[in-house]
Design a protein around this motif. Structure first.
Motif, PDB file in Angstrom:
ATOM      1  N   PHE A 142       3.598  15.226  -0.110  1.00  0.00           N
ATOM      2  CA  PHE A 142       3.856  13.859  -1.050  1.00  0.00           C
ATOM      3  C   PHE A 142       3.741  12.612  -0.624  1.00  0.00           C
ATOM      4  N   VAL A 143       4.154  11.995   0.523  1.00  0.00           N
ATOM      5  CA  VAL A 143       3.871  10.940   1.198  1.00  0.00           C
ATOM      6  C   VAL A 143       2.416  10.824   1.625  1.00  0.00           C
ATOM      7  N   LEU A 144       1.295  11.705   1.292  1.00  0.00           N
ATOM      8  CA  LEU A 144      -0.315  10.991   2.072  1.00  0.00           C
ATOM      9  C   LEU A 144      -0.681  11.011   0.345  1.00  0.00           C
ATOM     10  N   SER A 175       1.121   9.228  -1.816  1.00  0.00           N
ATOM     11  CA  SER A 175       1.418   7.983  -2.386  1.00  0.00           C
ATOM     12  C   SER A 175       1.144   7.227  -1.130  1.00  0.00           C
ATOM     13  N   LEU A 176       0.390   7.314  -0.652  1.00  0.00           N
ATOM     14  CA  LEU A 176      -0.337   6.630   0.056  1.00  0.00           C
ATOM     15  C   LEU A 176      -1.471   6.113  -0.354  1.00  0.00           C
ATOM     16  N   LYS A 177      -2.286   4.679  -0.774  1.00  0.00           N
ATOM     17  CA  LYS A 177      -3.671   4.559  -0.900  1.00  0.00           C
ATOM     18  C   LYS A 177      -4.679   4.406  -0.016  1.00  0.00           C
ATOM     19  N   ILE A 223      10.462  11.126   6.019  1.00  0.00           N
ATOM     20  CA  ILE A 223       9.221  10.608   6.092  1.00  0.00           C
ATOM     21  C   ILE A 223       8.333   8.883   5.930  1.00  0.00           C
ATOM     22  N   ILE A 224       9.693   9.271   4.902  1.00  0.00           N
ATOM     23  CA  ILE A 224       8.347   7.736   3.648  1.00  0.00           C
ATOM     24  C   ILE A 224       8.759   6.215   5.203  1.00  0.00           C
ATOM     25  N   LEU A 248      12.670  19.314   0.744  1.00  0.00           N
ATOM     26  CA  LEU A 248      11.596  18.950   1.154  1.00  0.00           C
ATOM     27  C   LEU A 248      11.702  17.642   0.282  1.00  0.00           C
ATOM     28  N   ALA A 276       6.209  17.242   2.040  1.00  0.00           N
ATOM     29  CA  ALA A 276       6.413  16.549   2.009  1.00  0.00           C
ATOM     30  C   ALA A 276       6.079  14.914   2.481  1.00  0.00           C
ATOM     31  N   PHE A 277       4.672  15.586   3.723  1.00  0.00           N
ATOM     32  CA  PHE A 277       3.985  15.171   4.471  1.00  0.00           C
ATOM     33  C   PHE A 277       2.468  14.900   2.949  1.00  0.00           C
ATOM     34  N   SER A 323      13.454  15.880   3.166  1.00  0.00           N
ATOM     35  CA  SER A 323      11.831  15.241   3.424  1.00  0.00           C
ATOM     36  C   SER A 323      11.494  14.092   3.377  1.00  0.00           C
ATOM     37  N   ILE A 324      11.114  13.941   2.324  1.00  0.00           N
ATOM     38  CA  ILE A 324      10.236  12.616   1.453  1.00  0.00           C
ATOM     39  C   ILE A 324      11.115  11.267   1.880  1.00  0.00           C
ATOM     40  N   SER A 370       0.529  -0.900  -0.415  1.00  0.00           N
ATOM     41  CA  SER A 370       0.393  -0.071   0.287  1.00  0.00           C
ATOM     42  C   SER A 370       1.498   1.458  -0.059  1.00  0.00           C
TER      43      SER A 370
END
Lengths: 264, 231
Positions: free
Chosen positions: B53-55, B57-59, A169-170, A162, B50-51, A165-166, A3
């Protein structure tokens, strides 16, 4: 991991076999290919671009073919939905397909089919150009190009922070997600909504704390509002420029010569 | 909803770049002012971006199961205002194109306009209006995030309709067709995104309201009132 999509193309770009080639020439090749592909009125040039760039990506840059094919399928659902609409909306020519529905009839004509084919091939050619840049040019090398474009310093620093940071936090997102799955966090739709909200909010708070710590760290290292970037030292050689020029001239000729389409 | 690379013909991809440019330039000025006034702003904006971006890429757990992911720009806009949100969206969209093959370079202008400008402006307007009317912030956030998503999808449909008008009925018919086909995935997605962002906001107020107070989204007393309501 189903996911969370955390295998970025940047990882592959950092390890590709064309890494040593000058960034500017790769960028010009990719952007030029996109530009020619979307300006073409026939499918020949976009398909030529798609073919050549795919071979360059798989054979020269040595990106696994299986991965590359999977990447080409990412925009497929968008392409499919939109092309269906275009197929049944645009008209002209002879009807080739009619689907009677209870409240109206969908008709696709031959002109509409050709039109859809051109749009689809442009999208495929463009996507190959995008994937060429994505898979051969790591982001770090693009930052120095951005700097030379005279974009505001704050903007480039923001983009670099940014980017960093990706990856920070990923990793946390994946850890939290795994922990939630182990505890049946996504076993029903309702639980899934609550779980993903908890994930996102704790991620936000952790990310924020990281941001504050980062500022302290940057202050300690005398950050004055601009990160220095090493400029690229290598210049493109003639053996790199010539194939690119050849590629542009062939695809340009295919795009702008009045070639007959459909080829009948 | 990203328009894929190469899908928009000339002159439409250029037009959307031109229409997006003023907002981005305003965003550059807003960013410079923000960084001058508060040196801590830059890393915080970076983690917020970044948050997003990550959000994205969450399905999300979704009904259709297809490529449904939140836009996340609604939250960015509520926190930092629409101009800064458009700069963040610009960076995020470039990264999405280069890291995930979502969207593209030639369609960047169009995608930025729908996701980074139209969505955030509507979200911000709803949030400000709700705040003035004294409606509970959680409720306003739900509507802001859900409508940011819906407006994004309506604008995307319009962009496609303008580029590909129908033979019979022109742009309007084409707009309805694109709208109808995307509605299948986007309407449930908008509601889910609204719910998720509202819950995220609620958890932040519960766990660390200082963040929201510091950037002026909530006042101290509002945060306390909200927390008392849940206690």
């Amino acid at each position: 991991m189903q996911s969370i999509d955390h295998h970025f193309l940047d990882d592959y770009a950092c390890r590709n076999a064309l890494r040593g080639i000058d960034t500017r020439i790769k960028l010009i090749l990719g952007l030029g290919a996109i530009l020619i592909a979307i300006s073409a009125d026939t499918p020949y040039a976009p398909l030529f671009i798609a073919l050549i760039l795919s071979m360059v990506i798989v054979f020269l840059a040595q990106i696994p073919a299986r991965l590359y094919l999977a990447l080409l399928l990412i925009p497929a659902s968008f392409a499919l939905m939109s092309v269906i609409v275009i197929l049944f909306l645009t008209g002209g020519g002879v009807p080739i397909l009619t689907i009677p529905l209870p409240w109206f009839t969908l008709t696709a004509t031959d002109a509409a089919a050709l039109h859809s084919l051109i749009i689809l091939s442009r999208a495929i050619g463009g996507t190959c150009g995008l994937l060429f840049i994505a898979l051969t040019t790591p982001m770090i090398e693009l930052f120095s190009i951005l700097r030379s474009l005279r974009l505001p310093d704050e903007f480039i620093d923001l983009a670099m922070l940014l980017y960093r940071s990706i990856f920070v936090i990923i990793g946390e997102a994946v850890a939290i997600y795994n922990a939630q799955v182990m505890r049946n966090g996504y076993s029903s739709f309702r639980k899934g909504i609550v779980a993903i909200s908890m994930l996102a909010s704790s991620l936000f708070i952790r990310a924020w704390d990281r941001g504050e710590e980062l500022m302290t760290a940057m202050d300690l290292r005398c950050y004055d509002g601009k990160f220095e970037i090493l400029e690229p030292s290598s210049a493109p050689t003639i053996s790199q420029i010539l194939p690119v020029l050849l590629f542009f001239s062939i695809s340009g000729l295919l795009a702008f010569l009045p070639l007959p389409f459909p080829p009948l | 909803m990203h328009i894929m690379e190469g899908f928009l013909p000339s002159p439409w991809w250029q037009i959307w770049f031109v229409l997006s440019a003023p907002f981005v330039i305003m965003g550059f000025y807003a960013l410079r002012r923000m960084v001058r006034e508060n040196r801590e702003a830059l890393p915080l904006l970076a983690v917020a971006g970044a948050f997003v971006f990550v959000l994205s890429s969450l399905k999300l757990p979704s009904v259709t199961g297809s490529c449904s992911h939140p836009t996340g720009t609604g939250l960015g806009s509520v926190l930092f205002g629409p101009f800064i949100a458009s700069v963040l969206a610009l960076i995020v969209l470039v990264y999405q194109a280069l890291f995930l093959a979502h969207g593209g370079i030639s369609t960047l202008g169009a995608n930025l306009f729908s996701m980074g400008i139209a969505g955030p402006v509507v979200a911000y307007a709803i949030f400000v209006a709700g705040k003035k009317a004294g409606i509970n912030e959680i409720v306003t956030i739900f509507f802001a995030a859900a409508f940011a998503n819906i407006v994004t999808y309506v604008v995307t449909s319009l962009q496609l309709a303008l580029a590909f008008p129908a033979e019979v009925g022109g742009i309007m018919a084409s707009f309805m067709a694109f709208g109808a086909i995307f509605a299948i995935t986007q309407i449930p997605l908008a509601i889910i995104e609204g719910l998720v962002i509202a819950l995220v906001f609620k958890y932040i107020v519960q766990l660390k309201p200082e963040i929201l107070i510091k950037i002026g989204v909530l006042t101290q007393e509002r945060a306390e009132r909200l927390r008392e309501g849940w206690a």
